[in-house]
Design a protein around this motif. Structure first.
Motif, mmCIF file in Angstrom:
data_model
loop_
_atom_site.group_PDB
_atom_site.id
_atom_site.type_symbol
_atom_site.label_atom_id
_atom_site.label_comp_id
_atom_site.label_asym_id
_atom_site.label_seq_id
_atom_site.Cartn_x
_atom_site.Cartn_y
_atom_site.Cartn_z
ATOM 1 N N LEU A 155 -14.895 -39.522 -24.858
ATOM 2 C CA LEU A 155 -14.500 -39.362 -23.459
ATOM 3 C C LEU A 155 -15.658 -38.839 -22.619
ATOM 4 O O LEU A 155 -15.893 -39.287 -21.494
ATOM 5 N N LEU A 156 -16.400 -37.887 -23.173
ATOM 6 C CA LEU A 156 -17.526 -37.299 -22.432
ATOM 7 C C LEU A 156 -18.667 -38.291 -22.245
ATOM 8 O O LEU A 156 -19.528 -38.086 -21.386
ATOM 9 N N ASN A 157 -18.679 -39.355 -23.023
ATOM 10 C CA ASN A 157 -19.742 -40.365 -22.912
ATOM 11 C C ASN A 157 -19.350 -41.564 -22.057
ATOM 12 O O ASN A 157 -20.119 -42.512 -21.931
ATOM 13 N N LEU A 158 -18.151 -41.518 -21.466
ATOM 14 C CA LEU A 158 -17.712 -42.633 -20.624
ATOM 15 C C LEU A 158 -18.550 -42.730 -19.355
ATOM 16 O O LEU A 158 -19.011 -41.720 -18.821
ATOM 17 N N GLN A 159 -18.705 -43.952 -18.863
ATOM 18 C CA GLN A 159 -19.428 -44.184 -17.612
ATOM 19 C C GLN A 159 -18.722 -45.280 -16.823
ATOM 20 O O GLN A 159 -17.968 -46.077 -17.387
ATOM 21 N N GLY A 160 -18.985 -45.307 -15.522
ATOM 22 C CA GLY A 160 -18.462 -46.393 -14.692
ATOM 23 C C GLY A 160 -17.059 -46.138 -14.182
ATOM 24 O O GLY A 160 -16.612 -45.004 -14.080
ATOM 25 N N ASP A 161 -16.354 -47.222 -13.883
ATOM 26 C CA ASP A 161 -15.058 -47.115 -13.200
ATOM 27 C C ASP A 161 -13.877 -47.496 -14.085
ATOM 28 O O ASP A 161 -12.782 -47.714 -13.591
ATOM 29 N N LYS A 162 -14.073 -47.564 -15.394
ATOM 30 C CA LYS A 162 -12.976 -47.971 -16.262
ATOM 31 C C LYS A 162 -12.221 -46.793 -16.854
ATOM 32 O O LYS A 162 -11.179 -46.976 -17.459
ATOM 33 N N GLY A 163 -12.726 -45.584 -16.714
ATOM 34 C CA GLY A 163 -12.036 -44.439 -17.292
ATOM 35 C C GLY A 163 -11.889 -44.604 -18.792
ATOM 36 O O GLY A 163 -12.800 -45.060 -19.483
ATOM 37 N N GLY A 164 -10.719 -44.265 -19.324
ATOM 38 C CA GLY A 164 -10.480 -44.360 -20.759
ATOM 39 C C GLY A 164 -10.022 -45.726 -21.228
ATOM 40 O O GLY A 164 -9.760 -45.925 -22.410
ATOM 41 N N ARG A 165 -9.943 -46.686 -20.307
ATOM 42 C CA ARG A 165 -9.435 -48.021 -20.646
ATOM 43 C C ARG A 165 -10.202 -48.664 -21.793
ATOM 44 O O ARG A 165 -9.634 -49.304 -22.673
ATOM 45 N N GLU A 166 -11.536 -48.476 -21.791
ATOM 46 C CA GLU A 166 -12.366 -49.092 -22.827
ATOM 47 C C GLU A 166 -12.058 -48.517 -24.212
ATOM 48 O O GLU A 166 -12.024 -49.230 -25.203
ATOM 49 N N LEU A 167 -11.812 -47.216 -24.259
ATOM 50 C CA LEU A 167 -11.445 -46.585 -25.532
ATOM 51 C C LEU A 167 -10.122 -47.136 -26.048
ATOM 52 O O LEU A 167 -9.978 -47.433 -27.232
ATOM 53 N N LEU A 168 -9.155 -47.253 -25.169
ATOM 54 C CA LEU A 168 -7.847 -47.786 -25.549
ATOM 55 C C LEU A 168 -7.970 -49.221 -26.053
ATOM 56 O O LEU A 168 -7.292 -49.615 -26.999
ATOM 57 N N ARG A 169 -8.846 -49.993 -25.429
ATOM 58 C CA ARG A 169 -9.036 -51.385 -25.837
ATOM 59 C C ARG A 169 -9.744 -51.483 -27.188
ATOM 60 O O ARG A 169 -9.326 -52.202 -28.078
ATOM 61 N N LYS A 170 -10.835 -50.707 -27.323
ATOM 62 C CA LYS A 170 -11.636 -50.765 -28.559
ATOM 63 C C LYS A 170 -10.884 -50.253 -29.777
ATOM 64 O O LYS A 170 -11.133 -50.684 -30.894
ATOM 65 N N HIS A 171 -9.993 -49.293 -29.551
ATOM 66 C CA HIS A 171 -9.286 -48.662 -30.668
ATOM 67 C C HIS A 171 -7.782 -48.883 -30.548
ATOM 68 O O HIS A 171 -6.982 -47.990 -30.777
ATOM 69 N N ALA A 172 -7.409 -50.118 -30.196
ATOM 70 C CA ALA A 172 -6.003 -50.446 -29.952
ATOM 71 C C ALA A 172 -5.120 -50.122 -31.145
ATOM 72 O O ALA A 172 -3.949 -49.766 -30.988
ATOM 73 N N ASP A 173 -5.679 -50.207 -32.342
ATOM 74 C CA ASP A 173 -4.888 -49.945 -33.545
ATOM 75 C C ASP A 173 -4.533 -48.469 -33.698
ATOM 76 O O ASP A 173 -3.672 -48.113 -34.496
ATOM 77 N N GLN A 174 -5.177 -47.610 -32.921
ATOM 78 C CA GLN A 174 -4.901 -46.182 -33.010
ATOM 79 C C GLN A 174 -4.087 -45.659 -31.823
ATOM 80 O O GLN A 174 -3.848 -44.462 -31.706
ATOM 81 N N VAL A 175 -3.688 -46.565 -30.938
ATOM 82 C CA VAL A 175 -2.916 -46.169 -29.760
ATOM 83 C C VAL A 175 -1.430 -46.164 -30.092
ATOM 84 O O VAL A 175 -0.884 -47.169 -30.551
ATOM 85 N N SER A 176 -0.788 -45.030 -29.863
ATOM 86 C CA SER A 176 0.658 -44.916 -30.030
ATOM 87 C C SER A 176 1.306 -45.339 -28.714
ATOM 88 O O SER A 176 1.125 -44.680 -27.682
ATOM 89 N N LEU A 177 2.022 -46.455 -28.740
ATOM 90 C CA LEU A 177 2.630 -47.010 -27.530
ATOM 91 C C LEU A 177 4.083 -46.566 -27.402
ATOM 92 O O LEU A 177 4.814 -46.524 -28.395
ATOM 93 N N ILE A 178 4.482 -46.237 -26.178
ATOM 94 C CA ILE A 178 5.851 -45.791 -25.911
ATOM 95 C C ILE A 178 6.523 -46.771 -24.960
ATOM 96 O O ILE A 178 6.076 -46.937 -23.815
ATOM 97 N N ASP A 179 7.577 -47.420 -25.417
ATOM 98 C CA ASP A 179 8.353 -48.286 -24.528
ATOM 99 C C ASP A 179 9.152 -47.427 -23.553
ATOM 100 O O ASP A 179 9.826 -46.476 -23.966
ATOM 101 N N THR A 180 9.056 -47.739 -22.266
ATOM 102 C CA THR A 180 9.796 -46.981 -21.255
ATOM 103 C C THR A 180 10.511 -47.952 -20.314
ATOM 104 O O THR A 180 10.231 -49.153 -20.296
ATOM 105 N N ASP A 181 11.393 -47.376 -19.495
ATOM 106 C CA ASP A 181 12.013 -48.149 -18.417
ATOM 107 C C ASP A 181 11.384 -47.751 -17.081
ATOM 108 O O ASP A 181 11.992 -47.872 -16.029
#
Length: 196
Positions: A155-181
């Motif tokens: 997180l501390l090494n992120l740059q630009g305007d994507k925020g944490g999106r790149e981390l979520l994309r690169k490590h999709a297998d480690q993201v715990s997803l929550i279905d919501t309404d």
């Protein structure tokens, strides 16, 4: 010792990113009133702190409009002098300002319609040991998102305007997803017509 006591040892900090320049909106958007009369940046803050009493807001050094209101709500106010470098600069500033945290929930100040309960679900999932958490609405991933301290260096090494999106994309297998309404996880305010 009960599980509840163990959970209270986990320090999760809410970070509200509110340092954007509102270029597409054409004027400072976070002060814009919603139907309730509440500025959209304040409602987003209230939603975050409803489940995270330990929260901070990152603002631009050019923006003072809502600072006193954020402080009245109990948020720590962090100024980002490098806000024009993109969202990542604000996210980094928020992480640096809460070094003792075990996890963070990152929320966007231009997303006032996120249900507080969704933030509670993300918090619970982090407390349960998830390393990254994101909500879904009808199969689409939205905000806010949660990260455990396992991702602090990344997180501390992120740059630009994507925020944490790149981390979520690169490590999709480690993201715990929550279905919501909660459609609010997808609704942000970029243009004046988005307020309708």
């Amino acid at each position: 010792m009960s599980l509840k006591i163990f959970k209270s040892l986990t320090k999760i900090t809410g970070i509200l990113l509110a340092a954007g320049a509102s270029r597409r909106f054409g004027r400072p958007k976070l002060v814009e009133p919603l139907a309730s009369g509440e500025p959209l940046g304040i409602l987003a803050a209230k939603n975050l702190i409803s489940f995270l009493s330990s929260s901070l807001v990152v603002v631009s050094d050019q923006d003072n409009a809502l600072v006193s209101r954020y402080r009245q709500l109990g948020l720590d106010v962090v100024t980002n002098e490098a806000a024009d470098e993109g969202m990542a600069a604000s996210l980094v500033k928020g992480i640096q300002s809460s070094p003792e945290s075990d996890a963070w929930i990152i929320a966007l100040a231009d997303m006032p319609w996120v249900k507080p309960e969704t933030i509670g679900l993300i918090k619970n999932r982090l407390e349960g040991g998830a390393s990254m958490v994101a909500p879904l609405y009808q199969g689409k991933r939205g905000h806010p998102v949660g990260f455990s301290s396992q991702w602090k260096t990344a997180l501390l090494n992120l740059q630009g305007d994507k925020g944490g999106r790149e981390l979520l994309r690169k490590h999709a297998d480690q993201v715990s997803l929550i279905d919501t309404d909660d459609e609010g996880i997808l609704l942000d305010v970029d243009y004046p017509q988005d307020l309708k």
